[in-house]
Design an enzyme around this catalytic site. Structure first.
Site, short mmCIF file in Angstrom:
data_model
loop_
_atom_site.label_atom_id
_atom_site.label_comp_id
_atom_site.label_asym_id
_atom_site.label_seq_id
_atom_site.Cartn_x
_atom_site.Cartn_y
_atom_site.Cartn_z
N ASP A 25 41.52 32.90 43.23
CA ASP A 25 40.57 33.57 44.11
C ASP A 25 39.14 33.25 43.70
O ASP A 25 38.20 33.49 44.44
CB ASP A 25 40.76 35.10 44.05
CG ASP A 25 41.80 35.55 45.05
OD1 ASP A 25 42.26 34.71 45.83
OD2 ASP A 25 42.15 36.75 45.04
N ASP B 276 43.59 37.09 56.13
CA ASP B 276 44.04 38.49 56.23
C ASP B 276 43.30 39.25 57.34
O ASP B 276 42.12 39.01 57.57
CB ASP B 276 43.74 39.14 54.86
CG ASP B 276 44.47 40.44 54.68
OD1 ASP B 276 45.10 40.91 55.63
OD2 ASP B 276 44.38 40.99 53.56
N ASN C 77 50.07 39.82 46.65
CA ASN C 77 48.93 40.37 45.91
C ASN C 77 49.22 41.42 44.85
O ASN C 77 48.29 42.00 44.30
CB ASN C 77 47.91 40.95 46.90
CG ASN C 77 47.03 39.87 47.48
OD1 ASN C 77 46.23 39.26 46.77
ND2 ASN C 77 47.21 39.57 48.75
N ASP D 176 50.69 34.76 50.90
CA ASP D 176 50.04 35.49 49.80
C ASP D 176 51.01 36.48 49.16
O ASP D 176 52.06 36.82 49.74
CB ASP D 176 48.82 36.21 50.39
CG ASP D 176 47.73 36.45 49.36
OD1 ASP D 176 48.00 36.32 48.15
OD2 ASP D 176 46.61 36.80 49.76
N LYS E 205 49.39 30.34 54.96
CA LYS E 205 49.04 30.75 53.60
C LYS E 205 49.92 31.96 53.29
O LYS E 205 49.79 33.00 53.94
CB LYS E 205 47.56 31.12 53.53
CG LYS E 205 47.08 31.59 52.17
CD LYS E 205 45.58 31.77 52.21
CE LYS E 205 44.99 32.37 50.96
NZ LYS E 205 43.56 32.64 51.11
C1 DGJ Z 1 44.10 37.19 48.11
C2 DGJ Z 1 43.92 35.73 48.38
O1 DGJ Z 1 43.95 35.00 47.20
C3 DGJ Z 1 42.62 35.55 49.14
O2 DGJ Z 1 42.34 34.20 49.29
C4 DGJ Z 1 42.76 36.24 50.45
O3 DGJ Z 1 43.77 35.61 51.19
C5 DGJ Z 1 43.07 37.71 50.23
N1 DGJ Z 1 44.19 37.89 49.34
C6 DGJ Z 1 43.37 38.38 51.54
O4 DGJ Z 1 43.76 39.65 51.39
#
Ligand code: DGJ
Length: 752
Positions: free
Chosen positions: A549, A368, A481, A479, A477
């Site tokens: 994480d 990120d 969130n 993501d 990757k």
């Molecule tokens: C959540 C991911 O699981 C982390 O590994 C990382 O990529 C962060 N987001 C970055 O914002």
């Protein structure tokens, strides 16, 4: 494999491992007869349908046959309200407001192989002989609607998959309120239910409970399969263990709202139901249109939970994970997230990558913060253009420099999200998920793009494709969130708002499909704030997933142990990170951190420049060790030996197909004062009379420690001797000290 008795209208799917039998009942609907260990085929199994002497309050559809009631019949795809009072597989709302349906058997088709599901991920075969499929067609005359139940049985595997299609062949619309992928009436309820539950940073912990009368369920209403529950449940014989006893595992190939439940009724019948969560779901099935449910994978094991896992792992490695990376070694990765967070520039990244390269890293991943003006998590999601303040020479140049070091280059994206502070939000404020005249809620300061809209998916595809081409990425990757709130799409009619969640995930699958088709060499790792979308739907597109994480080795024992119940080891993103750990503040040794991370895709999530020379030597040895054994780790059978949920020790092992090689991981979380003297670990799945050379891994030295030889029967019945533990007095020769101890052993069959 699929046998049909046209006289008694019975269907028997069997392959020597598992049998699944159902029939047409006297009312024309389907009844369930048997699911379990393979049975010898015979003319009829209809005696398995219970005959029930009616009680005074039993409702019955035929006036002259009070003994036939849906309430007391084991069914195949039940509906509600015509004498069955349990939760159904299907619920439709007709134009007149009624909700009764009556699907009667029409015909069947059997074909070799397996067809893909329209728009949805699913298990696949590459050769016709790998599976056989039965499609049974049912018909409801009043609403002119056809129901098709698909069953695929895999050759030589204890696996059956199921899915459902509904086609409106009439002139009026039908509202689908519930259409499950699986309904299974088991004749008894003496089972334990196993589920994988957790939270952010402690995903997929193993939980067990005894089935009780009433409904027990796991589910998600978050628009993702979620950190909290996994779309999985297993029913086990109460005496089943990791290595023995009957287990039935069910896993939904889907990444959004799901329901997995067992209803135990008043006759101790256990009805297993799995599919899209019916809450707030409504699909307007217009004339001539079809609705396809996701697929359920059913695994039967008479070798305990390990047997179930072996079947899931084998199926997912060969028939779910697909494409270029399906059968390839994954690169050892260094990810900069925990090394720099948002605070980096080109020089810093190149220095980290260079150090990584020296240590043996193969892939450098920029996480990120490389786009827009993203210095923290409050801005720039959606602005997929390089941040020239941090990377003045652009991504192309950075990628090239990384490649010139001999490393592959990968990038982080969060394609489904947008920050309030972003150019994309200014240009397309209407693209976010938002309920009219309501304020949208935030999660990690961000909003969600409406992936049910084609133009949104098109735009993100175009941005990602241009970066992939410009930087020649070989890894992404992906993501995600935060979860969906205020679910609503302004592009859908009012009457179709119940379709939103499903349409959203279809949009996500579409983008994955387009990207993986256009760029088949890019390795995708799915991620959702760690393991918030670790499910088979994602694995179909992304061969690996960021497991959590939480990179703390001790917590990872539980997370990886739980995840391994269903998902193969080579799908679990597992990295060595710094100590103290950023999620738990715990400090485990570098050796133990590596010993846990080997049992996954393996990589690092730390700043190698911060390592001491001694630590660098260990890291080099770890990477060399992993590269040497990664084929065994990727392809071997994973066996859980000691559970972190049951005690202070965890152990697992991986054995190759001909049992000539194995890798064993042993972990003791807390040191025990003056511990027991004879410490051994009993192994499994070895050949009894084969002699194995056992080497204890030692990453602090160039050479592994000396080998000892043991026969397989000794290793399985007495156990491999563990290193000597510190007991307060044996300073001179103790080999294991303090908390968070671990050992990895490599076993190799000797030609003696
Ligand atoms: C959540 C991911 O699981 C982390 O590994 C990382 O990529 C962060 N987001 C970055 O914002």
């Amino acid at each position: 494999m699929i046998q049909v008795n046209n006289d008694s209208k019975e269907f028997h799917l069997s392959n020597g491992h598992v049998s699944y039998i159902f029939h047409v009942m006297k009312n024309g609907q389907l009844g369930h007869l048997y699911y379990g260990k393979a049975l010898t085929h015979k003319k009829s199994f209809s005696h398995m349908q219970p005959y029930h002497v009616p009680t005074p309050n039993t409702a019955h559809p035929f006036a002259d046959d009070p003994a036939f009631s849906l309430e007391t019949s084991n069914q195949e795809y039940p509906s509600f309200g015509t004498t069955d009072f349990r939760e159904p597989a299907i619920s439709l709302e007709n134009r007149d407001g009624s909700t009764i349906s009556d699907f009667n058997y029409q015909s069947y088709e059997i074909y070799s192989g397996k067809k893909p599901l329209q728009g949805l991920p699913s298990t696949y075969v590459t050769k016709e002989e790998e599976a056989q499929t039965l499609v049974v067609t049912l018909w409801d005359e009043k609403i002119q609607t056809e129901l098709r139940l698909s069953y695929t049985i895999f050759t030589g595997k204890p696996v059956i998959t199921r899915s459902t299609e509904l086609e409106n062949k009439g002139k009026e619309k039908v509202d689908v309120k519930r259409l499950m992928s699986l309904s299974l009436d088991l004749p008894e309820s003496n089972y334990e239910m196993v589920q994988l539950s957790g939270a952010w940073s402690r995903e997929r912990h193993v939980k067990k409970r005894k089935l009780e009368s009433g409904i027990q369920a796991v589910s998600s209403l978050r628009g993702a399969s979620s950190h909290a529950q996994n779309p999985f449940l297993a029913l086990t014989d109460p005496s089943a263990t990791e290595v023995s006893g009957e287990v039935m595992g069910f896993n939904l190939v889907y990444s959004s709202n799901f329901l997995a439940q067992v209803e135990v009724d008043h006759y101790d019948v256990a009805r297993v139901t799995m599919g899209i969560h019916p809450f707030n779901f409504k699909w307007e099935l217009k004339p001539k249109s079809v609705f396809q449910t996701p697929e359920v994978v059913m695994v039967y094991s008479d070798r305990g939970l390990n047997g179930m896992s072996a079947a899931f792992h084998d199926l997912y490695r060969k028939h779910l994970i697909k494409g270029y990376w399906q059968d390839r070694d994954r690169p050892v990765m260094l990810n900069n997230w925990e090394a720099t967070y948002f605070d980096f520039n080109e020089t810093k990244l190149l220095d980290i990558a260079q150090e990584g390269q020296t240590l043996g890293i193969e892939l450098f991943v920029l996480d990120d913060g490389w786009f827009g003006r993203r210095d923290d998590d409050t801005s720039s999601l959606g602005d997929w253009f390089v941040d020239k303040r941090k990377l003045p020479n652009g991504l192309h140049s950075l990628a090239q420099k990384i490649r010139e070091m001999g490393l592959e280059f990968g990038l982080w994206f969060e394609p489904e999200m947008v920050s309030k502070e972003s150019e994309l939000m200014k240009t397309h404020p209407d693209w976010i998920i938002q309920t009219p005249e309501r304020v949208p809620s935030y999660g990690r300061n961000q909003l969600i793009l409406d992936f049910s809209r084609e133009e949104v998916v098109d735009y993100i595809f175009e941005r990602m494709a241009s970066i992939i081409e410009d930087t020649k990425l070989t890894y992404i990757k992906w993501d995600m969130n935060r979860n969906i709130t205020e679910a609503y799409s302004s592009s859908l009619a009012i009457s179709q708002q119940g379709e939103f969640y499903h349409r959203y995930i279809l949009g996500v699958y579409k983008l994955y499909d387009r990207l993986t088709s256009a760029y088949p060499h890019v390795l995708f790792e799915s991620c959702a704030g760690g393991g918030g979308r670790f499910d088979p739907g994602m694995l179909y597109y992304a061969p690996q997933a960021w497991t959590s994480d939480d990179t703390d080795a001790v917590e990872r024992l539980k997370i990886q142990y739980g995840t391994s119940l269903v998902y193969p080891i080579n799908s679990m993103g597992s990295h060595v990170s710094a100590a103290p750990n950023h999620q738990t503040s715990r400090s485990a040794s570098l050796t133990t951190r590596g010993n846990v991370a080997y049992f996954g895709t393996f990589g690092y999530e730390l700043d190698p420049l911060q390592l001491s020379e001694e630590e660098k030597k260990i890291v080099k040895n770890q990477i060399r060790f992993f590269k040497e054994y990664r084929q065994l780790i990727r392809k071997g059978e994973f066996i859980r030996i000691k559970s972190p949920f049951e005690g202070n020790e965890t152990a697992w092992m991986i054995v190759n197909e001909d049992r000539s090689e194995a890798l064993v991981g042993y972990y003791k979380v807390l040191a025990i004062p003056n511990p027991p003297k004879n410490q051994t670990l009993r192994l499994s799945h070895l050949k009894e009379s084969t002699s194995y050379a056992v080497t204890a891994l030692n990453v602090t030295e160039e050479k592994a420690v000396a080998e000892e030889s043991y026969f397989g029967d000794e290793l399985m019945n007495r156990g491999v001797p563990l290193k000597t533990e510190f007991n307060g007095a044996n300073h001179a020769f103790a080999e294991r000290h303090g908390d968070f101890q671990s050992d990895v052993f490599y076993l190799k069959a000797e030609n003696k």
